[in-house]
Design an enzyme around this catalytic site. Structure first.
Site, PDB file in Angstrom:
ATOM      1  N   SER A 123     -25.080 -20.321   3.707  1.00 26.37           N
ATOM      2  CA  SER A 123     -24.309 -19.244   4.387  1.00 26.37           C
ATOM      3  C   SER A 123     -23.238 -18.997   3.371  1.00 26.37           C
ATOM      4  CB  SER A 123     -23.686 -18.685   5.403  1.00 26.37           C
ATOM      5  OG  SER A 123     -23.480 -20.282   5.924  1.00 26.37           O
ATOM      6  N   THR A 159     -19.817 -18.299   7.724  1.00 31.86           N
ATOM      7  CA  THR A 159     -18.299 -18.137   6.428  1.00 31.86           C
ATOM      8  C   THR A 159     -17.896 -19.286   6.981  1.00 31.86           C
ATOM      9  OG1 THR A 159     -19.005 -15.963   6.632  1.00 31.86           O
ATOM     10  CG2 THR A 159     -16.831 -16.633   5.714  1.00 31.86           C
ATOM     11  N   THR A 217     -18.015 -17.304   1.146  1.00 28.93           N
ATOM     12  CA  THR A 217     -19.342 -16.526   2.053  1.00 28.93           C
ATOM     13  C   THR A 217     -20.372 -16.043   0.629  1.00 28.93           C
ATOM     14  OG1 THR A 217     -20.379 -15.732   4.382  1.00 28.93           O
ATOM     15  CG2 THR A 217     -18.494 -14.425   2.287  1.00 28.93           C
ATOM     16  N   ARG A 232     -23.337  -4.383  -0.998  1.00 27.66           N
ATOM     17  CA  ARG A 232     -22.529  -4.918   0.347  1.00 27.66           C
ATOM     18  C   ARG A 232     -21.352  -5.481   0.544  1.00 27.66           C
ATOM     19  NH1 ARG A 232     -21.590  -8.934   4.306  1.00 27.66           N
ATOM     20  NH2 ARG A 232     -21.097  -7.692   6.191  1.00 27.66           N
ATOM     21  N   VAL A 233     -20.625  -5.554   0.917  1.00 27.86           N
ATOM     22  CA  VAL A 233     -19.481  -5.988   1.362  1.00 27.86           C
ATOM     23  C   VAL A 233     -18.556  -6.350   1.987  1.00 27.86           C
ATOM     24  CG1 VAL A 233     -16.798  -6.448  -0.772  1.00 27.86           C
ATOM     25  CG2 VAL A 233     -18.475  -6.169  -1.235  1.00 27.86           C
ATOM     26  N   GLY A 234     -18.270  -8.228   2.569  1.00 33.22           N
ATOM     27  CA  GLY A 234     -18.206  -7.964   4.096  1.00 33.22           C
ATOM     28  C   GLY A 234     -16.099  -8.230   4.379  1.00 33.22           C
ATOM     29  N   ASP A 235     -16.406  -8.444   5.861  1.00 35.07           N
ATOM     30  CA  ASP A 235     -14.974  -8.973   5.613  1.00 35.07           C
ATOM     31  C   ASP A 235     -14.540  -9.940   4.406  1.00 35.07           C
ATOM     32  OD1 ASP A 235     -16.403 -10.810   7.081  1.00 35.07           O
ATOM     33  OD2 ASP A 235     -14.818 -11.373   8.341  1.00 35.07           O
ATOM     34  N   THR A 263     -14.896 -15.044  11.303  1.00 34.46           N
ATOM     35  CA  THR A 263     -16.261 -15.030  10.639  1.00 34.46           C
ATOM     36  C   THR A 263     -17.156 -14.472  11.813  1.00 34.46           C
ATOM     37  OG1 THR A 263     -18.516 -17.177  10.782  1.00 34.46           O
ATOM     38  CG2 THR A 263     -16.934 -17.065  12.297  1.00 34.46           C
ATOM     39  N   GLY A 264     -18.676 -14.313  10.853  1.00 38.45           N
ATOM     40  CA  GLY A 264     -19.282 -13.386  12.116  1.00 38.45           C
ATOM     41  C   GLY A 264     -19.447 -12.101  11.374  1.00 38.45           C
ATOM     42  N   GLY A 292     -19.292  -8.902   9.577  1.00 37.94           N
ATOM     43  CA  GLY A 292     -18.136  -8.637   8.556  1.00 37.94           C
ATOM     44  C   GLY A 292     -17.496  -7.347   9.260  1.00 37.94           C
TER      45      GLY A 292
HETATM   46  N1  ASP Z   1     -17.785 -12.373   7.609  1.00 39.01           N
HETATM   47  C1  ASP Z   1     -19.956 -12.447   7.207  1.00 39.01           C
HETATM   48  C2  ASP Z   1     -19.940 -11.441   6.320  1.00 39.01           C
HETATM   49  O1  ASP Z   1     -19.326 -10.095   7.142  1.00 39.01           O
HETATM   50  C3  ASP Z   1     -20.618 -13.507   6.993  1.00 39.01           C
HETATM   51  C4  ASP Z   1     -20.596 -14.519   7.523  1.00 39.01           C
HETATM   52  O2  ASP Z   1     -19.630 -14.830   9.072  1.00 39.01           O
HETATM   53  O3  ASP Z   1     -21.125 -15.515   7.310  1.00 39.01           O
HETATM   54  O4  ASP Z   1     -20.489 -11.194   5.310  1.00 39.01           O
END
Ligand code: ASP
Length: 333
Positions: free
Chosen positions: A93, A194, A212, A222-225, A245-246, A248
């Site tokens: 990840s 992450t 991550t 796609r871009v996350g948090d 984490t989780g 995003g």
């Molecule tokens: N927070 C990350 C995302 O949404 C995912 C993860 O925690 O692995 O990209």
């Protein structure tokens, strides 16, 4: 003040030294500390300290702790720390070995922030082993905070980073299996591992890093948090820091890490702040049972907190020469 001997005696039971790890609930440790701080002078601190998300936080903390122990800066510690899972093909990840998006591309997000409020970030970066170091370079060498996509890659290559193939045989195999088993247009992505890391060095300065490969099978682009300052990670040297984490998307909607730091600024403990942030998600996002979000936080005295929606979130805490894997408490028990 904290009775160090008593504290060491208790935590010796859960010490893993620097080699192996096992987990226990964090709540006992947090309760002991909170009670202890209640009795202690305001100036009492439990630093230096390094905290990071998930099991791969254990070896990452080791690398960060080495920097801290040699009187290094928290900023260097968090960068060196998260470079460990970035280069580890077994961590599915983060960085090299990360699971790809639905088109088979490993795209990386990362951010870093120092004690002076400087920050740098990269999003949708491909073919670079250490996005965290590119993020740091964005922070230190450009007038900007975030570079994305081809621009971020060109910047990295121009600054000495090498182009590498990040898609390992295992990750490619998992992707091909997903393609066979799942409809391409599935709305579901998966994975939440992450690494977010916060460190306070011997001088009392805090820094944070987050890196991550994002959710597996995400839409291309796609871009996350994780690269978004205030969502995936935030530090303020007057207060403390937080990382997420989780899913995003859920964290971006409520500026999770910034919210936690602001709650601490207003007097909440790191644990209370993490719990309030999760409660905010529960209150505002009705599908909260269907995804995971976990937060870690540190205040400037070195107190920590962690909380998640669902069970199973773990984090690694390095302090008093002990690197421990701890189970976070969770809203859904
Ligand atoms: N927070 C990350 C995302 O949404 C995912 C993860 O925690 O692995 O990209």
């Amino acid at each position: 003040m904290i009775d160090r001997r008593e504290f060491l005696k208790k935590t010796a039971l859960v010490s893993i030294g620097s080699i192996a790890a096992f987990s226990k609930s964090a709540s006992a440790l947090i309760q002991e500390e909170t009670a202890d701080f209640g009795k202690s002078k305001q100036s009492e601190v439990l630093i230096p300290v390094v905290i990071s998300t998930w099991k791969h936080g254990i070896p990452a903390n080791e690398a960060a702790w080495k920097v801290i122990q040699s009187n290094g800066r928290a900023l260097d510690a968090v960068e060196q720390g998260v470079r460990v899972p970035e280069a580890d093909p077994n961590v599915k990840s983060v960085g090299y070995g990360g699971l790809p998006d639905r088109d088979g591309f490993v795209t990386l997000d990362a951010c870093i922030m120092d004690e002076n409020g400087n920050c740098g970030s990269v999003a949708y970066l491909q073919n670079i082993m250490h996005p965290i170091s590119v993020a740091r370079m964005v922070m230190e060498k450009t007038p900007h905070i975030m570079l994305a996509g081809k621009g971020a890659l060109d910047f990295a290559l121009a600054n000495g980073f090498k182009k590498v193939n990040l898609l390992t045989k295992e990750a490619k195999g998992a992707w091909l299996k997903w393609k066979k088993d799942t409809k391409y247009n599935s709305r579901k992505s998966k994975g939440h591992d992450t690494i977010g890391m916060l460190a306070i060095d011997k001088t009392g300065n805090i820094s944070g890093a987050c890196t991550t490969s994002g959710l597996a099978w995400k839409y291309h682009g796609r871009v996350g948090d994780s690269p978004i300052i205030g969502a995936g990670m935030y530090v303020d040297n007057e207060v403390g820091g937080a990382a997420a984490t989780g899913k995003g998307e859920a964290v971006i909607k409520m500026s999770g890490s910034f919210l936690i730091v602001e709650l601490m600024r207003n007097g909440k403990s790191p644990q209370e702040a993490c719990e309030l942030a999760i409660q905010r998600i529960v209150k505002k996002q009705s599908d909260y049972k269907d995804f995971q979000v976990g937060f870690i936080a540190l205040d400037k005295r070195g107190r920590f907190g962690a909380y998640s929606i669902n069970k199973g979130f773990q984090f690694a805490l390095y302090r008093n020469n002990q690197n421990q894997l701890l189970d976070s408490n969770s809203y859904l028990g």
